[in-house]
Design a protein around this motif. Structure first.
Motif, PDB file in Angstrom:
ATOM      1  N   VAL A   1      40.452  45.001  45.572  1.00 23.79           N
ATOM      2  CA  VAL A   1      40.941  45.675  44.362  1.00 23.79           C
ATOM      3  C   VAL A   1      40.762  44.763  43.148  1.00 23.79           C
ATOM      4  N   ALA A   2      41.056  43.485  43.318  1.00 26.00           N
ATOM      5  CA  ALA A   2      40.866  42.528  42.214  1.00 26.00           C
ATOM      6  C   ALA A   2      39.397  42.461  41.811  1.00 26.00           C
ATOM      7  N   GLN A   3      38.485  42.507  42.793  1.00 23.46           N
ATOM      8  CA  GLN A   3      37.057  42.488  42.500  1.00 23.46           C
ATOM      9  C   GLN A   3      36.640  43.749  41.747  1.00 23.46           C
ATOM     10  N   ALA A   4      37.185  44.891  42.151  1.00 22.64           N
ATOM     11  CA  ALA A   4      36.860  46.145  41.468  1.00 22.64           C
ATOM     12  C   ALA A   4      37.292  46.101  40.011  1.00 22.64           C
ATOM     13  N   ARG A   5      38.445  45.481  39.767  1.00 25.18           N
ATOM     14  CA  ARG A   5      38.904  45.352  38.380  1.00 25.18           C
ATOM     15  C   ARG A   5      37.955  44.469  37.576  1.00 25.18           C
ATOM     16  N   GLU A   6      37.535  43.360  38.182  1.00 26.53           N
ATOM     17  CA  GLU A   6      36.579  42.465  37.509  1.00 26.53           C
ATOM     18  C   GLU A   6      35.273  43.181  37.200  1.00 26.53           C
TER      19      GLU A   6
ATOM     20  N   ILE B   1      47.076  47.353  42.677  1.00 32.60           N
ATOM     21  CA  ILE B   1      46.905  47.791  41.286  1.00 32.60           C
ATOM     22  C   ILE B   1      48.148  47.436  40.466  1.00 32.60           C
ATOM     23  N   ASP B   2      49.311  47.720  41.030  1.00 32.54           N
ATOM     24  CA  ASP B   2      50.570  47.430  40.328  1.00 32.54           C
ATOM     25  C   ASP B   2      50.741  45.933  40.108  1.00 32.54           C
ATOM     26  N   ASN B   3      50.437  45.134  41.126  1.00 31.18           N
ATOM     27  CA  ASN B   3      50.600  43.688  41.016  1.00 31.18           C
ATOM     28  C   ASN B   3      49.659  43.081  39.982  1.00 31.18           C
ATOM     29  N   LEU B   4      48.492  43.695  39.800  1.00 27.52           N
ATOM     30  CA  LEU B   4      47.535  43.214  38.805  1.00 27.52           C
ATOM     31  C   LEU B   4      47.874  43.698  37.397  1.00 27.52           C
ATOM     32  N   GLY B   5      48.790  44.648  37.309  1.00 30.72           N
ATOM     33  CA  GLY B   5      49.078  45.248  36.012  1.00 30.72           C
ATOM     34  C   GLY B   5      47.892  46.023  35.473  1.00 30.72           C
ATOM     35  N   TRP B   6      47.168  46.658  36.391  1.00 29.18           N
ATOM     36  CA  TRP B   6      45.932  47.369  36.048  1.00 29.18           C
ATOM     37  C   TRP B   6      46.290  48.797  35.621  1.00 29.18           C
TER      38      TRP B   6
END
Length: 280
Positions: free
Chosen positions: A110-115, A146-151
């Motif tokens: 998920v972090a990679q998708a955000r990047e 998603i929530d933890n990333l604040g996305w």
């Protein structure tokens, strides 16, 4: 809107060693920690570690018996095939592969998708039969990440409950028919029996509203009808690690009691080979 699909799978350790197997099991037991009453998160994690260390030797032996788990390799190949198919159909979509219990973990992907600038994220669990610790937990893992990333700007959708899709049913029915034909078997001869082996689930989850038991019966009924099979038995692959009540009948008991010379076993809960299909 830039779209991404995360193909979700269970994941299994690449190497049959305690270093890899214990953390894998610990994550599974922690996901299902609500099966027992533990007063604190610290207690739940300690109990998960205890259960993992107790189960690890048996699972390591299973992995050694089957020559290691092919699950991760097959899961990555499935995601790559999906990417090629979507591209061939003219869709500009980035496809990722993530596992619940081994790396790459869902949160990492998920972090990679955000990047990568994904704006529309789709979760696709590769479990045909929706269950708490598979479909539900994996999609929850995406939302938690998603929530933890604040996305805040991403649109997230999950796909699940596709065990009655005509394409999937036909795929499984074709495999079943070919297995019977290639083996020269006759399920009407009275001495050859079909057993659908479904992964079990704690009864507590069913009482709390999970439809998994119904999905198993629906899928087996429609699969058998499509394959032209009138009689079959359902058994469940259960795990007695916590001593809680599981779905019945247990598949080992079904096999022990069945009156047949030949038994065809079809593990219906998974799309890829793994310890649950090969060892059990």
């Amino acid at each position: 809107m830039k779209a991404g699909i995360i193909v979700l799978n269970f994941g299994e350790p690449e190497e049959p060693t305690a270093e890899h197997v214990v953390p894998f099991l610990e994550r599974i037991f922690y996901t299902n920690a609500s099966l027992e009453d533990q007063p604190t998160d610290e207690a739940r994690r300690a109990r998960s570690r205890q259960l993992a260390e107790r189960r690890a030797p048996g699972l390591i032996a299973e992995y050694e018996e089957i020559g290691g788990s092919p699950l991760n390799q097959q899961a990555h190949a499935q995601a790559e095939a999906l990417a090629r198919e979507l591209e061939a159909r003219g869709h500009d979509v980035t496809v990722y592969s993530a596992f619940q219990y081994t790396e790459p973990l869902v949160a990492q992907v998920v972090a990679q998708a955000r990047e990568d600038g994904i704006e529309h994220l789709i979760g696709l669990p590769c479990y045909p039969l929706c269950g708490f610790s598979t479909n539900v937990a994996s999609l929850n893992d995406i939302q938690t990440a998603i929530d933890n990333l604040g996305w805040d700007g991403v649109k997230f959708e999950g796909i699940t409950g596709w065990h009655r899709h005509p394409g999937y049913l036909e795929l499984r029915a074709d495999t079943l028919r070919r297995t019977i034909d290639e083996g020269g078997l006759d399920l009407t001869d009275g001495r050859t029996k079909l057993v659908f082996s479904a992964h079990g689930t704690p009864v507590k989850y069913l009482k709390e509203g999970s439809g998994y038991g119904s999905y198993v019966k629906e899928f087996c009924r429609e699969l058998a009808a499509l394959a032209g099979i009138d009689e079959y038995v359902i058994g469940y692959q259960n795990h007695a690690n916590r001593g809680v009540e599981w779905t019945q009948p247990d598949v080992e008991a079904v096999i022990a009691d069945i009156d047949a010379d030949t038994v065809v076993v079809d593990p219906v809960s998974f799309m890829h080979e793994q310890s649950e299909t090969l060892a059990e």
